[in-house]
Design a protein around this motif. Structure first.
Motif, short mmCIF file in Angstrom:
data_model
loop_
_atom_site.label_atom_id
_atom_site.label_comp_id
_atom_site.label_asym_id
_atom_site.label_seq_id
_atom_site.Cartn_x
_atom_site.Cartn_y
_atom_site.Cartn_z
N LEU A 170 0.83 -1.20 0.00
CA LEU A 170 0.00 0.00 0.00
C LEU A 170 0.87 1.25 0.00
O LEU A 170 1.85 1.33 0.74
CB LEU A 170 -0.91 0.02 1.23
CG LEU A 170 -1.93 -1.12 1.36
CD1 LEU A 170 -2.63 -1.03 2.70
CD2 LEU A 170 -2.95 -1.06 0.23
N THR A 171 0.50 2.22 -0.84
CA THR A 171 1.17 3.52 -0.84
C THR A 171 0.25 4.52 -0.17
O THR A 171 -0.85 4.79 -0.66
CB THR A 171 1.48 3.97 -2.28
OG1 THR A 171 2.30 2.97 -2.91
CG2 THR A 171 2.20 5.30 -2.27
N ILE A 172 0.69 5.03 0.97
CA ILE A 172 -0.17 5.90 1.78
C ILE A 172 0.42 7.30 1.84
O ILE A 172 1.61 7.47 2.12
CB ILE A 172 -0.32 5.32 3.21
CG1 ILE A 172 -1.01 3.94 3.15
CG2 ILE A 172 -1.12 6.26 4.10
CD1 ILE A 172 -1.03 3.21 4.47
N ASP A 173 -0.43 8.28 1.57
CA ASP A 173 -0.04 9.68 1.66
C ASP A 173 -0.19 10.10 3.13
O ASP A 173 -1.30 10.32 3.62
CB ASP A 173 -0.96 10.52 0.76
CG ASP A 173 -0.55 11.99 0.72
OD1 ASP A 173 0.07 12.46 1.71
OD2 ASP A 173 -0.87 12.67 -0.26
N GLN A 174 0.94 10.20 3.82
CA GLN A 174 0.91 10.48 5.25
C GLN A 174 0.36 11.87 5.54
O GLN A 174 -0.34 12.07 6.55
CB GLN A 174 2.31 10.33 5.85
CG GLN A 174 2.84 8.91 5.80
CD GLN A 174 2.03 7.95 6.67
OE1 GLN A 174 1.43 8.35 7.66
NE2 GLN A 174 1.98 6.69 6.26
N ALA A 175 0.64 12.83 4.69
CA ALA A 175 0.15 14.19 4.91
C ALA A 175 -1.37 14.22 4.81
O ALA A 175 -2.06 14.87 5.62
CB ALA A 175 0.78 15.15 3.91
#
Length: 917
Positions: free
Chosen positions: A759-764
């Motif tokens: 999974l690629t998660i946009d932390q911002a």
């Protein structure tokens, strides 16, 4: 695919899946190539037992561990069984005989033991059936009983082995004695109770100083005929000149007894002088041993006084004898004073009568492998959870006393010792015990049994259960060990037990494992387990230990019927933090049921929201995701899923089961249901011309449903060890079972790492959603505090900078829907209004728009009047010199803080009242 029904029916689902699991052999412990073993042996409940809340907690935790181990792909085995519970079981059967006006002696030993076996076959498996109802996933084909033939051979073989090694001997020493059962008892079978009685002050006349006396205090005047000395502390100046002189016993057969000095005497208790009765008090016995004073036993085995007590007392029951002894002292002029007195008295757990410290001939064991048993815990080969119990364990081993392993019962493992016929075993010397013509010790018995008489005593129950971790795996029979997978499953992995038996069972199992298993092999191959998890004690709301006598313990079967086994399991674990006692609250069990209903409804909502995609594996679901279409809420829920998975992994590694439950609860209820499902509804509902939100299309719907499928799949896997029945049902209904029969056939090793890699998660973006969730939560709280929780037209005022307002404006539709706001207006000044600081600015209620001003002014005025009374009370308390002079500093500081809080609250209410005009 079957539809998920409107409501969850635990009574239908739970027995259905338990039967399916058992039929499929899902609980069988198997040796599988390449799989790491994970073994638990159940602390065997008494064969007389029924399910208690303690059993519920202990066995739920074991089941959680074993189900998690299966999910992690380990070769998992949970061995069940029961303990023959010598005195408890014999007491039950003797109670039945009394109803028939019979005793065991009327039947004789052989017939009585047959009757106990009949009772065991008829009723002895009840608690194991109840554990099935709780969901315990034991390998029932491996069920053991400590009186099974093979197990009994192991127990008796150990006695013979230790006897030949010089660890077992026969000696006359002080034991806990039950006058009703007429057997020695372990400390664990003795319950301390506060008893209101009397304390008698008695004077003993000095032989060489007629008319002068030394005074003692005693709670047991009936034992005065057994006095052999008066002891004083050597440093007590009151008695220095009397040491070595003699006094006359005031009642009983006439005798002159010495005054001795011993440092064990408490100078501060009573007169500082202590009567020494070695046959009837443990401390007195030890003092008598040091001073070579012969004991005088004035009590019979049944608690009546014997001839050594003198003609006035002989034949009397002990408590009647106590009353008579006081009368005799009064008549002799030796009774100085009688006063009421309360002290703790040991009671026989089964017979519920006061025990007697008694000198009897018993079989004793000098513990083997003591130093090694210390080392394996001190060096971390066996880890205790919580760690503080290691100090308790090591302290006990540093102060070991020999173990009384014999019991005067008929039900149990009869000691494999035979005496030559005609021999008086009460007069046997140490030399006699080593003479094979007088005493025979073997597993098989003597070749000419007609010339021998077997020992009447049986072994202490703990002398069988200390072999439990390895005897249940076939030890010592090589063929049985091979068949059971001994080399694969031993040492076991984790023991779950209570700290109250750390000495009786845990320490002894460690010594037994080190002594008997795999001689010559490294110590890590001989320890019985690698981890020990100590549960807390379950108490009622008042902090009292739950017990039948207090009537404060709910029936677990009633709780299962009311809330379901899953509800009970989830609820009890949620209130059981590691190493702490548990304050039982039934509402928390109800909370477990409510959580199950929430899980059911969320899965039903998912099924109703659209067709189920390919849910056959995590890869299949992830392949359905379109990361390019993720919005901030998608990133946030996947980030929380990943972090929750990591937290649950950590909790299992640290044995923090309650923390795991709380993490799962918070994630699923708050993050998924209350936020993600709610914000998803805008994507999943059909487009409407009146909707000003973002456009919704089939791709967005499919992406949202795939995310929900992934979250639900992982959540069910994480929850399964805690609530196995409902998770199995939903696993099947949502189509996750295509790759395996049952949920536990799925595997989650390194699940958090797998998710992180895929999974690629946009932390911002995820962090931004966190700020919105906090904002919404605080807005709801603000409404609730003013009685506006159900209003959907609330007007909020927000003091925010440009960046904060931009975030609110971009999510305006979502925020107003989730907070029940009619509008949110940016305003620079919110002074005087009820407000709260949020990550997106200071949020306030527009009082004029939201409240009935008159009603609110009335409410605030009443609250101020009530607060004024509280302030006056606190100020008066602090002005009271009697309070400030006597109260601890912490209490005074607490009162000052309370006053400061009250004054601050008064100022706030005053400002609100002024703002209303």
């Amino acid at each position: 695919m079957p539809e998920i029904t409107k409501s969850y029916e635990a009574r239908e689902v739970e027995p259905k899946w338990y039967a399916a699991w058992q039929s499929a052999g899902a609980f069988a412990g198997k040796i599988e190539a390449g799989k790491e073993p994970y073994t638990i042996v159940i602390p065997p409940p008494n064969v007389t037992g029924v399910l208690t809340m303690g059993h519920v907690l202990n066995n739920t935790l074991q089941d959680i561990l074993i189900r998690r181990a299966r999910l992690e792909g380990r070769s998992a085995l949970w061995v069940p069984g029961t303990d023959h519970a010598g005195i408890a079981t014999q007491t039950v059967v003797e109670r039945q005989l009394r109803k028939e006006k019979k005793t065991r002696h009327d039947l004789g030993r052989e017939k009585f033991v047959e009757q106990v076996w009949d009772w065991r076959h008829e009723k002895g498996g009840k608690i194991l059936e109840q554990l099935r109802g709780l969901g315990a996933s034991c390998d029932w084909e491996r069920t053991h009983f400590t009186m099974d033939p093979a197990y009994s051979q192991a127990v008796l073989g150990v006695f013979v082995d230790l006897y030949r090694k010089g660890h077992i001997y026969r000696g006359k020493r002080m034991v806990n004695w039950c006058p009703v059962s007429q057997t020695a008892l372990s400390d664990e079978e003795v319950i301390m109770k506060p008893v209101k009685g009397h304390l008698w002050q008695v004077r003993y006349e000095l032989v060489d100083r007629p008319g002068e006396f030394i005074t003692v205090k005693t709670t047991r005047p009936e034992t005065i005929p057994g006095d052999v000395a008066i002891a004083v502390h050597p440093d007590d100046p009151r008695y220095t000149a009397l040491i070595g002189q003699k006094v006359r016993r005031p009642i009983g057969p006439p005798a002159e007894i010495p005054i001795i000095a011993d440092a064990a005497v408490d100078k501060e208790f009573g007169s500082g002088a202590l009567k020494i009765t070695p046959a009837h008090d443990k401390v007195d016995f030890e003092i008598g041993q040091r001073h070579h004073l012969p004991p005088i036993d004035v009590l019979n085995a049944d608690g009546t006084l014997n001839d050594l007590a003198g003609p006035e007392l002989a034949g009397r029951e002990r408590f009647d004898g106590r009353k008579k002894a006081a009368e005799l002292l009064q008549a002799a002029g030796a009774l100085v004073q009688e006063e009421t007195y309360e002290n703790n008295v040991g009671y026989s757990e089964r017979a519920d009568v006061p025990i007697e410290p008694r000198l009897t001939w018993q079989w004793w064991l000098r513990y083997p492998k003591v130093e090694e048993a210390k080392a394996v815990v001190r060096d971390g080969l066996i880890k205790f959870h919580p760690e503080r119990w290691a100090k308790v364990y090591l302290h006990w081993l540093d102060n070991l006393q020999d173990w009384c392993i014999s019991r005067q019962l008929w039900w149990g493992h009869r000691i494999p010792v035979w005496y030559a016929k005609g021999l008086n075993k009460e007069t046997l010397t140490e030399a006699d015990l080593g003479d094979p013509t007088k005493v025979h010790v073997s597993l098989e018995g003597p070749a000419d049994p007609e010339n021998w008489v077997q020992e009447e005593d049986v072994l202490d129950t703990w002398a069988s259960s200390w072999l439990w971790p390895f005897a249940t795996l076939g030890w010592p029979d090589e063929a049985a060990m091979k068949a059971s997978g001994y080399d694969h499953f031993y040492p076991t992995t984790t023991l779950v037990t209570g700290p109250d038996i750390i000495f009786f069972w845990v320490a002894r199992m460690i010594m037994a494992g080190l002594e008997f298993t795999r001689p010559g092999e490294p110590v890590e191959r001989r320890i019985p387990f690698k981890h020990v998890y100590f549960t807390g004690i379950i108490r009622d709301a008042q902090g009292r230990k739950m017990s039948k006598s207090l009537g404060n313990s709910p029936d677990p079967l009633d709780l299962i019927a009311k809330y379901g086994a899953d509800g009970l399991r989830f609820g009890i674990v949620s209130i059981a933090p590691q190493g702490q006692d548990i304050r039982f609250q039934e509402e928390r069990i109800e909370g477990g049921k409510n959580f199950c209903n929430k899980l059911w409804n969320a899965c039903r909502f998912r099924q109703m929201s659209g067709p189920m995609g390919d849910n056959s594996s995590p890869d299949a679901i992830i392949a359905r995701l379109k990361p390019a279409q993720f919005d901030a809420d998608d990133h946030a829920i996947l980030d929380r899923l990943l972090n929750t998975t990591r937290e649950v992994d950590r909790c299992f590694a640290q044995f923090e089961f309650s923390a795991a439950v709380q993490a799962l609860y918070g994630f699923f209820w708050n993050d998924f249901c209350d936020w993600y499902v709610e914000v998803s509804k805008a994507k999943l509902q059909p487009p409407s011309s009146s909707d000003s939100g973002a456009p919704r299309d089939s791709a967005a719907v499919e992406n949202c449903l795939a995310i929900q499928d992934l979250v639900l799949r992982q959540t069910l896997l994480l929850l399964h060890p805690f609530i196995p029945f409902i998770t199995e049902e939903l696993w099947q209904l949502l189509g996750y079972a295509t790759e395996a029969r049952f949920i536990e056939d799925c595997r989650i090793p390194n699940a958090s790492q797998v998710l992180a890699d895929q999974l690629t998660i946009d932390q911002a973006a995820a962090a931004g959603v966190g700020a919105l969730k906090t904002f919404v939560s605080l807005a709801r709280t603000l409404k609730a505090e003013r009685g506006l929780a159900s209003r959907r037209d609330t007007k909020f005022l927000l003091k925010a900078d440009d960046a904060q307002w931009e975030t609110v404006a971009a999510n305006h539709a979502k925020i107003t829907r989730l907070t029940g706001a009619g509008e949110i207006v940016r305003q620079d000044n919110v002074d005087g209004a009820p407000a709260v600081v949020t990550p997106l600015g200071t949020l306030a209620l527009d009082l004029a728009a939201n409240l009935d001003v008159g009603a609110e002014k009335t409410r605030l005025t009443k609250e101020l009047e009530a607060l004024a009374k509280h302030i006056a009370g606190t100020e008066a308390r602090l002005a009271n010199k009697a309070f400030t002079d006597k109260a601890p500093p912490a209490v005074i500081e607490g009162a000052r803080k309370q006053l400061a809080d009250q004054l601050a609250k008064r100022d706030e209410l005053t400002r609100l009242l002024q703002a209303l005009g």
